[in-house]
Design a protein around this motif. Structure first.
Motif, mmCIF file in Angstrom:
data_model
loop_
_atom_site.group_PDB
_atom_site.id
_atom_site.type_symbol
_atom_site.label_atom_id
_atom_site.label_comp_id
_atom_site.label_asym_id
_atom_site.label_seq_id
_atom_site.Cartn_x
_atom_site.Cartn_y
_atom_site.Cartn_z
ATOM 1 N N VAL A 41 0.860 -1.187 0.000
ATOM 2 C CA VAL A 41 0.000 0.000 0.000
ATOM 3 C C VAL A 41 0.898 1.239 0.000
ATOM 4 C CG1 VAL A 41 -1.759 1.286 1.284
ATOM 5 C CG2 VAL A 41 -1.833 -1.222 1.217
ATOM 6 N N TYR A 42 0.604 2.182 -0.884
ATOM 7 C CA TYR A 42 1.350 3.434 -0.984
ATOM 8 C C TYR A 42 0.442 4.596 -0.633
ATOM 9 C CZ TYR A 42 5.376 1.302 -3.203
ATOM 10 O OH TYR A 42 6.494 0.565 -3.441
ATOM 11 N N THR A 43 1.040 5.687 -0.171
ATOM 12 C CA THR A 43 0.293 6.926 0.045
ATOM 13 C C THR A 43 0.891 7.999 -0.848
ATOM 14 O OG1 THR A 43 1.684 7.599 1.895
ATOM 15 C CG2 THR A 43 -0.319 6.408 2.433
ATOM 16 N N VAL A 44 0.006 8.882 -1.319
ATOM 17 C CA VAL A 44 0.396 9.999 -2.172
ATOM 18 C C VAL A 44 -0.222 11.255 -1.582
ATOM 19 C CG1 VAL A 44 0.312 10.956 -4.509
ATOM 20 C CG2 VAL A 44 0.401 8.476 -4.194
ATOM 21 N N VAL A 62 -3.314 3.927 -1.931
ATOM 22 C CA VAL A 62 -3.614 3.179 -3.151
ATOM 23 C C VAL A 62 -2.810 1.881 -3.123
ATOM 24 C CG1 VAL A 62 -1.832 4.358 -4.503
ATOM 25 C CG2 VAL A 62 -3.808 3.398 -5.664
ATOM 26 N N ASN A 63 -3.387 0.809 -3.664
ATOM 27 C CA ASN A 63 -2.688 -0.478 -3.717
ATOM 28 C C ASN A 63 -1.685 -0.469 -4.859
ATOM 29 O OD1 ASN A 63 -4.216 -1.479 -1.584
ATOM 30 N ND2 ASN A 63 -5.793 -2.257 -2.945
ATOM 31 N N GLY A 64 -0.432 -0.764 -4.562
ATOM 32 C CA GLY A 64 0.620 -0.772 -5.567
ATOM 33 C C GLY A 64 1.185 0.620 -5.796
ATOM 34 N N GLU A 65 2.429 0.676 -6.280
ATOM 35 C CA GLU A 65 3.076 1.967 -6.504
ATOM 36 C C GLU A 65 2.532 2.606 -7.781
ATOM 37 O OE1 GLU A 65 7.464 4.059 -6.625
ATOM 38 O OE2 GLU A 65 7.321 1.888 -6.670
ATOM 39 N N PRO A 66 1.978 3.815 -7.686
ATOM 40 C CA PRO A 66 1.454 4.486 -8.880
ATOM 41 C C PRO A 66 2.600 4.869 -9.821
ATOM 42 C CG PRO A 66 0.642 5.543 -6.876
ATOM 43 C CD PRO A 66 1.706 4.579 -6.471
ATOM 44 N N VAL A 73 3.292 16.833 -10.463
ATOM 45 C CA VAL A 73 2.523 16.247 -11.560
ATOM 46 C C VAL A 73 1.034 16.347 -11.246
ATOM 47 C CG1 VAL A 73 1.995 14.069 -12.764
ATOM 48 C CG2 VAL A 73 4.357 14.658 -12.208
ATOM 49 N N ARG A 74 0.250 16.836 -12.222
ATOM 50 C CA ARG A 74 -1.207 16.811 -12.055
ATOM 51 C C ARG A 74 -1.661 15.375 -12.151
ATOM 52 N NH1 ARG A 74 -4.143 22.055 -14.241
ATOM 53 N NH2 ARG A 74 -3.219 23.432 -12.698
ATOM 54 N N VAL A 75 -2.609 14.999 -11.298
ATOM 55 C CA VAL A 75 -3.038 13.607 -11.228
ATOM 56 C C VAL A 75 -4.534 13.463 -11.467
ATOM 57 C CG1 VAL A 75 -1.168 12.914 -9.675
ATOM 58 C CG2 VAL A 75 -3.337 13.681 -8.708
ATOM 59 N N ALA A 76 -4.899 12.251 -11.904
ATOM 60 C CA ALA A 76 -6.294 11.842 -12.021
ATOM 61 C C ALA A 76 -6.494 10.718 -11.009
ATOM 62 C CB ALA A 76 -6.590 11.357 -13.432
ATOM 63 N N VAL A 77 -7.553 10.815 -10.239
ATOM 64 C CA VAL A 77 -7.832 9.822 -9.186
ATOM 65 C C VAL A 77 -9.146 9.138 -9.519
ATOM 66 C CG1 VAL A 77 -8.262 9.515 -6.718
ATOM 67 C CG2 VAL A 77 -6.611 11.232 -7.489
ATOM 68 N N SER A 99 -7.053 3.965 -8.116
ATOM 69 C CA SER A 99 -5.823 4.276 -8.844
ATOM 70 C C SER A 99 -5.551 5.772 -8.851
ATOM 71 C CB SER A 99 -5.886 3.755 -10.283
ATOM 72 O OG SER A 99 -6.833 4.489 -11.024
ATOM 73 N N ILE A 100 -4.261 6.098 -9.001
ATOM 74 C CA ILE A 100 -3.808 7.478 -9.180
ATOM 75 C C ILE A 100 -2.874 7.451 -10.379
ATOM 76 C CG2 ILE A 100 -2.568 9.426 -8.172
ATOM 77 C CD1 ILE A 100 -3.281 8.302 -5.395
ATOM 78 N N THR A 101 -3.210 8.219 -11.400
ATOM 79 C CA THR A 101 -2.428 8.244 -12.631
ATOM 80 C C THR A 101 -2.127 9.689 -13.022
ATOM 81 O OG1 THR A 101 -4.465 8.234 -13.944
ATOM 82 C CG2 THR A 101 -3.439 6.091 -13.505
ATOM 83 N N PRO A 102 -1.115 9.911 -13.868
ATOM 84 C CA PRO A 102 -0.882 11.278 -14.354
ATOM 85 C C PRO A 102 -2.106 11.749 -15.140
ATOM 86 C CG PRO A 102 1.018 9.882 -14.821
ATOM 87 C CD PRO A 102 -0.088 8.980 -14.339
#
Length: 126
Positions: A41-44, A62-66, A73-77, A99-102
């Motif tokens: 588990v990672y935190t952002v 979030v589960n796994g490293e994004p 970086v602007r992100v989409a959650v 998920s958290i993605t660029p």
């Protein structure tokens, strides 16, 4: 613990301000927290800013490293949920996402694009 779904479309811009970090289950041993399937588990840390309002900072688990997420970086959650919690006299809200993605790059408004093209044809700046 009750899950409260969050409408991310209403949150405005979201920017990573603290790069993904593995969440620790035990600070003394350095053991990394995992989900039921054994995925770390990672935190952002994310700054959320609605138009014309001050930014709020939230930590999202979030589960796994994004991939592709770094400070600035602007992100989409997707799949963001909030949880209220209480331990003794402490209480608060925590957040988890699927998920958290660029975020995709912002598109240039048509009026600005045509003004820039016109200026470049004339040899000036927009």
């Amino acid at each position: 613990m009750q899950q409260i779904p969050v409408d991310v479309a209403r949150l405005g811009t979201m920017t990573c301000i603290v790069a993904p970090e593995a969440r620790l289950a035990n600070r003394e041993t350095g053991e990394v927290k995992t989900n039921r399937d054994g995925v770390p588990v990672y935190t952002v840390g994310v700054a959320v800013r609605q138009d014309g309002r001050r930014a709020s900072i939230i930590e999202i688990s979030v589960n796994g490293e994004p991939a592709g997420i770094a400070e600035g970086v602007r992100v989409a959650v997707t799949g963001l949920v909030a949880f209220s919690w209480a331990m003794g006299d402490r209480h608060g809200m925590s957040f988890r996402a699927d998920s958290i993605t660029p975020a995709p790059p912002a598109s240039v408004p048509p009026a600005s694009a045509s003004a820039a093209a016109s200026a470049s044809r004339k040899g000036g700046e927009a």
